[in-house]
Design a protein around this motif. Structure first.
Motif, PDB file in Angstrom:
ATOM      1  N   ASN A 544       0.858  -1.195   0.000  1.00 55.35           N
ATOM      2  CA  ASN A 544       0.000   0.000   0.000  1.00 55.35           C
ATOM      3  C   ASN A 544       0.889   1.239   0.000  1.00 55.35           C
ATOM      4  O   ASN A 544       1.517   1.576   1.003  1.00 55.35           O
ATOM      5  N   ASP A 545       0.929   1.944  -1.159  1.00 53.65           N
ATOM      6  CA  ASP A 545       1.794   3.129  -1.242  1.00 53.65           C
ATOM      7  C   ASP A 545       1.166   4.369  -0.642  1.00 53.65           C
ATOM      8  O   ASP A 545       1.778   5.430  -0.628  1.00 53.65           O
ATOM      9  N   LYS A 546      -0.091   4.270  -0.144  1.00 52.71           N
ATOM     10  CA  LYS A 546      -0.747   5.444   0.448  1.00 52.71           C
ATOM     11  C   LYS A 546      -0.710   5.420   1.969  1.00 52.71           C
ATOM     12  O   LYS A 546      -1.106   6.366   2.621  1.00 52.71           O
ATOM     13  N   GLN A 547      -0.242   4.305   2.552  1.00 56.25           N
ATOM     14  CA  GLN A 547      -0.224   4.183   4.014  1.00 56.25           C
ATOM     15  C   GLN A 547       0.802   5.140   4.599  1.00 56.25           C
ATOM     16  O   GLN A 547       1.895   5.299   4.079  1.00 56.25           O
ATOM     17  N   THR A 548       0.448   5.802   5.686  1.00 56.32           N
ATOM     18  CA  THR A 548       1.338   6.752   6.342  1.00 56.32           C
ATOM     19  C   THR A 548       1.608   6.281   7.772  1.00 56.32           C
ATOM     20  O   THR A 548       0.856   5.475   8.337  1.00 56.32           O
ATOM     21  N   TYR A 549       2.694   6.834   8.352  1.00 58.96           N
ATOM     22  CA  TYR A 549       3.132   6.426   9.678  1.00 58.96           C
ATOM     23  C   TYR A 549       3.517   7.659  10.476  1.00 58.96           C
ATOM     24  O   TYR A 549       3.985   8.667   9.914  1.00 58.96           O
ATOM     25  N   SER A 550       3.363   7.570  11.789  1.00 60.37           N
ATOM     26  CA  SER A 550       3.836   8.646  12.660  1.00 60.37           C
ATOM     27  C   SER A 550       5.352   8.533  12.770  1.00 60.37           C
ATOM     28  O   SER A 550       5.938   7.509  12.431  1.00 60.37           O
ATOM     29  N   PHE A 551       5.994   9.591  13.264  1.00 59.69           N
ATOM     30  CA  PHE A 551       7.449   9.581  13.408  1.00 59.69           C
ATOM     31  C   PHE A 551       7.882   8.463  14.358  1.00 59.69           C
ATOM     32  O   PHE A 551       8.879   7.776  14.122  1.00 59.69           O
ATOM     33  N   GLU A 552       7.113   8.264  15.445  1.00 59.19           N
ATOM     34  CA  GLU A 552       7.442   7.217  16.411  1.00 59.19           C
ATOM     35  C   GLU A 552       7.378   5.838  15.743  1.00 59.19           C
ATOM     36  O   GLU A 552       8.212   4.953  16.006  1.00 59.19           O
ATOM     37  N   GLU A 553       6.389   5.637  14.870  1.00 60.24           N
ATOM     38  CA  GLU A 553       6.272   4.350  14.181  1.00 60.24           C
ATOM     39  C   GLU A 553       7.434   4.131  13.208  1.00 60.24           C
ATOM     40  O   GLU A 553       7.967   3.021  13.072  1.00 60.24           O
ATOM     41  N   VAL A 554       7.810   5.232  12.535  1.00 64.98           N
ATOM     42  CA  VAL A 554       8.938   5.135  11.599  1.00 64.98           C
ATOM     43  C   VAL A 554      10.231   4.788  12.338  1.00 64.98           C
ATOM     44  O   VAL A 554      11.042   3.971  11.893  1.00 64.98           O
ATOM     45  N   GLU A 555      10.457   5.381  13.511  1.00 62.35           N
ATOM     46  CA  GLU A 555      11.663   5.114  14.290  1.00 62.35           C
ATOM     47  C   GLU A 555      11.769   3.639  14.706  1.00 62.35           C
ATOM     48  O   GLU A 555      12.868   3.098  14.830  1.00 62.35           O
ATOM     49  N   ILE A 556      10.626   3.009  14.908  1.00 59.79           N
ATOM     50  CA  ILE A 556      10.622   1.591  15.286  1.00 59.79           C
ATOM     51  C   ILE A 556      10.767   0.699  14.055  1.00 59.79           C
ATOM     52  O   ILE A 556      11.496  -0.296  14.056  1.00 59.79           O
ATOM     53  N   LEU A 557      10.107   1.070  12.963  1.00 61.21           N
ATOM     54  CA  LEU A 557      10.048   0.220  11.777  1.00 61.21           C
ATOM     55  C   LEU A 557      11.337   0.218  10.959  1.00 61.21           C
ATOM     56  O   LEU A 557      11.843  -0.831  10.572  1.00 61.21           O
ATOM     57  N   LEU A 558      11.898   1.388  10.693  1.00 58.49           N
ATOM     58  CA  LEU A 558      12.992   1.497   9.730  1.00 58.49           C
ATOM     59  C   LEU A 558      14.277   0.744  10.133  1.00 58.49           C
ATOM     60  O   LEU A 558      14.880   0.063   9.296  1.00 58.49           O
ATOM     61  N   PRO A 559      14.746   0.855  11.384  1.00 61.12           N
ATOM     62  CA  PRO A 559      15.976   0.113  11.727  1.00 61.12           C
ATOM     63  C   PRO A 559      15.846  -1.386  11.479  1.00 61.12           C
ATOM     64  O   PRO A 559      16.776  -2.031  10.999  1.00 61.12           O
TER      65      PRO A 559
END
Length: 843
Positions: A544-559
């Motif tokens: 899903n290219d339209k899904q968005t994330y909060s900054f806190e979620e990105v900090e957990i997901l990306l690493p």
């Protein structure tokens, strides 16, 4: 009844054998305190002189030994077995074996006696030098000459040869040395020789046999001239000839080895040949095949045809009636050499069995050597000196407070040649150019590779200092000095994974620079949310290219999403610049290759340079005090250039180690010991290369590099060439390595010790070595380790560590005398009436 009486009387004749007049003369001379130079044809009974002395003189003991030296281990083994069976108390010293050395009689290879003669201690009462024509040998001649020159005055010398044309010159030399010497000679052969062309044999092979070797063998045996010994120029020829001959022979009287150890030791091919009473003999055979099967059978006259390489000319005394020499050249290691007239004389001398034959036959072909081509050698020495022995003598002189230069001159003047050989120790000495020294090949002079260490000082490189460490512990040369490796943009850039780019992690402040990676991971949307980039979605498995994330979620997901992709980097932080979010990573824990300098600082790709080593060749004359530069080509120039003696003439630490060995082996060992980081346990195994020989070099074998996994033995060659350069010193160095050096021999021995040899031998039919070569290499390696073990201690820590390591390695190898445990062939085989002829009806 008569038959039994005749057999008894025949045995009595053997036991009551009386020496010939010339043998009696030689025995009397030795007993009267004279040295004897004995000249008699091959097979005339030269050895009987020694045997008569031992049987009738009980004065020989551990303190007054009789030492019988021979040119080869095979001949030493043969004599040891023969004299042991005769009831003698006899020891053996061949380098690989050193047993019962307190026995009154020792059979030995000459080189094993070098240390005794040099030191003057435990010198034998009688020293026999069999085949003393070896003085003229281009490789081993110096050892023979020095053994005679160094023999103490109270040691009696008995020199034996059947192929020297000027024995009186040898006696004159002994007299110059102050010895009482006489020549005893006979020209009479107990069995005269007759040459007969192949076409003139009384009986010829049937016409259906067109192959030359089959016609030769069949014609000889049909004419009742067997057994036949054929000399071949090299191994492959010997094997090919043997198989051709065997194809033509009937299987009418096969040799049965039984079901014991000897049959198991014999290869399938050898067993097939023995069924036809045919065998080949060369150094590629295993010890058991050669010494336990072929040689006893041939000596007992049980083989119809033996095909041997020409190295056998000074070897085992096979029982044959006829000899054929197949070529005028032969293979000597990697070189092809002409058969010399004296070598022919020895080969032809094998024909005819005393007490069995009235005549020995030399069979000749159109292109084969003839009996008239054979004649004795006019013995002349090589115009060289033995460097290790000379330097050792100089060392003894220096220890005793004498002039090492004078000691060298004195030893030089004791040599066989009356021509004065220039040493280079006096400016007024008449000197000529010598072939012993050459300019470096292709301009490759001795070089020392240096690195700029972590304290910005130049130091020599040492093998074995390479390792891997975490990047955070390493230094890189950046902008003119060494800095933390993380500050090298070039290093970090070389580690970047795809889709990432170089970035600074230090915030571009005034402190040390830190480089790492960054990857665009997300883009800011409205309401402080972020949408993953296409690459981040692929890694996360989000369609899903339209899904968005909060900054806190990105900090957990990306690493977690990027962890495997950025390896060996590790997550550092999430940074936002404008609308873009970047994931950054560091390489502090990434393993990188480094070199440890002498301060144990880990340097990644340190700055290097190569420095040409300029050797000082001058020395200080002991008489005048003047500094003299010896002429190029003289020993003194070579010794100084190689760093073997000081300017005062005494051996250096390198020269002392060199003097303990023969040839150039000591040069390479000394070079390896000068590397303080060369592990002893590795060096001990790598030493197998020193005597490996050309057969172990895999350069000419297709796919040779893939056949063996390196254990790093190339480090030994590197140490030698870095120390001396790629130079030639005849007899000592060839392209910076000792003659006889065998690349990859250590790797083969390592496979053997680990039980993986069969896998290697089955990989390529192009290998130049076989099981016999590997066995020889193994024996030579253990012989070298034993030599090191028993060599003197020196004031050199690394040398003494090597002696300990060699002793430790030798304890792992059960090297009991294989001759003592080798089973004998059954009497039913050896004593069977030989069938050395062939009946036409069987063909």
């Amino acid at each position: 009844m008569n038959n039994g009486f005749e057999q008894t009387f025949e045995g009595l004749q053997v036991n009551l054998r009386l020496p010939d007049l010339w043998q009696q003369e030689a025995v009397r001379a030795i007993r009267n305190g004279e040295d004897v130079v004995l000249s008699a044809p091959t097979g005339a009974g030269k050895t009987y002189v020694f045997e008569n002395l031992i049987d009738n003189d009980k004065s020989f003991s551990a303190s007054k030994q009789a030492v019988y030296t021979v040119p080869t281990r095979a001949l030493a083994n043969d004599k040891w077995r023969e004299w042991t069976k005769a009831g003698w108390k006899v020891g053996i010293a061949t380098g690989d074996l050193a047993e019962n050395l307190d026995a009154p009689v020792i059979v030995a290879t000459l080189e094993t006696q070098r240390e005794k003669l040099l030191s003057g201690q435990q010198a034998p009462g009688l020293l026999v030098i069999d085949e003393y024509q070896m003085i003229g040998d281009r490789i081993r001649g110096l050892n023979y000459e020095l053994a005679i020159a160094l023999a103490p005055a109270d040691t009696r010398l008995l020199l034996l040869s059947g192929s020297v044309g000027n024995p009186k010159r040898i006696a004159e030399w002994l007299k110059r040395l102050g010895r009482n010497a006489r020549v005893v000679s006979t020209l009479e052969r107990p069995v005269p020789l007759d040459e007969i062309p192949l076409e003139a044999l009384p009986n010829q092979a049937p016409r259906k046999y067109s192959n030359f070797w089959q016609r030769l063998a069949l014609g000889t045996l049909l004419s009742h001239y067997g057994p036949l010994l054929i000399f071949a120029p090299h191994r492959k020829a010997a094997e090919k000839i043997a198989w051709k001959v065997a194809e033509a022979f009937p299987d009418d009287n096969p040799i049965q080895l039984g079901k014991g150890e000897l049959e198991q030791a014999a290869s399938h091919d050898l067993s097939r040949l023995l069924r036809k009473r045919v065998a080949y003999h060369h150094s590629g055979l295993s010890f058991f095949e050669r010494g336990g099967i072929v040689e006893p059978l041939a000596k007992a006259g049980q083989l119809r045809v033996v095909v041997a390489t020409m190295g056998l000319a000074a070897g085992i005394n096979f029982s044959v009636r006829s000899v054929f020499v197949s070529d005028t050249t032969y293979q000597d290691g990697p070189f092809k050499r002409d058969v010399s007239p004296d070598e022919l004389l020895q080969m032809f001398g094998r024909a005819g069995r005393r007490g069995l034959d009235e005549t020995g036959y030399i069979i000749s072909g159109h292109k084969s050597p003839r009996l008239g081509d054979a004649h004795p050698l006019e013995l002349r020495r090589q115009n060289e000196i033995d460097w290790p022995t000379m330097i050792r003598r100089m060392h003894h002189a220096e220890e005793n407070g004498d002039s090492p230069f004078e000691a060298a001159r004195e030893l030089r003047d004791h040599l066989f040649s009356q021509q004065r050989i220039p040493l280079g120790f006096r400016s007024g000495e008449e000197e000529t150019e010598s072939k012993n020294e050459s300019e470096p090949l292709f301009g490759l002079k001795p070089l020392r590779k240096e690195i700029l260490n972590g304290k910005e000082e130049w130091e020599p490189t040492s093998p074995g200092r390479e390792t891997t460490v975490p990047l955070s512990q390493a230094l890189c040369h950046v902008r003119g000095c060494y800095r933390d490796a993380e500050s090298s943009s070039n290093l970090i850039a070389s580690l970047l994974p795809k889709r990432s780019r170089l970035t600074r992690l230090d915030g571009k402040g005034r402190g040390p620079r830190r480089y790492g990676l960054e990857i665009a991971a997300a883009t800011a949307e409205v309401n402080d949310t972020f949408r993953l980039t296409q690459f981040a979605r692929q890694l996360a498995g989000k369609k899903n290219d339209k899904q968005t994330y909060s900054f806190e979620e990105v900090e957990i997901l990306l690493p977690e999403v990027f962890a495997s992709h950025i390896a060996p980097a590790e997550f550092e932080a999430i940074q936002q610049r404008g609308r873009q979010l970047y994931l950054t990573g560091h390489f502090r824990n990434a393993a990188i290759n480094v070199y440890l300098d002498t301060n144990d600082l880990a340097l990644h790709e340190p700055v290097t340079r190569s420095v040409e080593i300029e050797s000082e060749t001058y020395y200080t004359d002991s008489e005048s005090g003047n500094m003299i530069d010896p002429k190029v080509g003289t020993p003194a120039h070579g010794w100084r250039k190689l760093g073997l003696i000081s300017d005062r003439g005494g051996p250096t630490a390198r020269g002392l180690i060199f003097s303990l060995f023969q040839g150039g082996e000591g040069l390479t060992i000394a070079a390896a010991l000068e590397d303080p980081h060369y592990p002893m346990e590795e060096l001990v195994l790598h030493l197998a290369n020193l005597r490996g020989g050309h057969r172990f070099e895999l350069d000419t074998v297709v796919g040779g590099d893939s056949l063996l996994e390196s254990i790093g033995s190339e480090r030994l060659a590197t140490a030698s060439r870095q120390t001396y350069g790629s130079v030639d010193y005849e007899g000592y160095l060839q392209f910076g390595l000792p003659p006889g050096y065998g690349e990859s021999a250590a790797e083969v021995i390592d496979l053997m010790l680990n039980g993986q040899l069969g896998q290697l031998l089955g990989k390529s039919a192009q290998l130049k070595f076989g099981s016999g070569d590997i066995e020889r290499c193994y024996v030579e390696w253990l012989s070298l380790l034993r030599h090191i073990q028993h060599a003197p201690n020196l004031e050199n820590e690394r040398w003494n560590e090597l002696k300990v390591a060699a002793s430790k390695e030798l304890k792992r190898h059960d090297r009991r005398n294989p001759l003592a445990t080798m089973p004998d062939l059954p009497a039913s085989v050896l004593q069977k009436h030989p069938q050395n002829s062939i009946n036409y009806k069987m063909l």
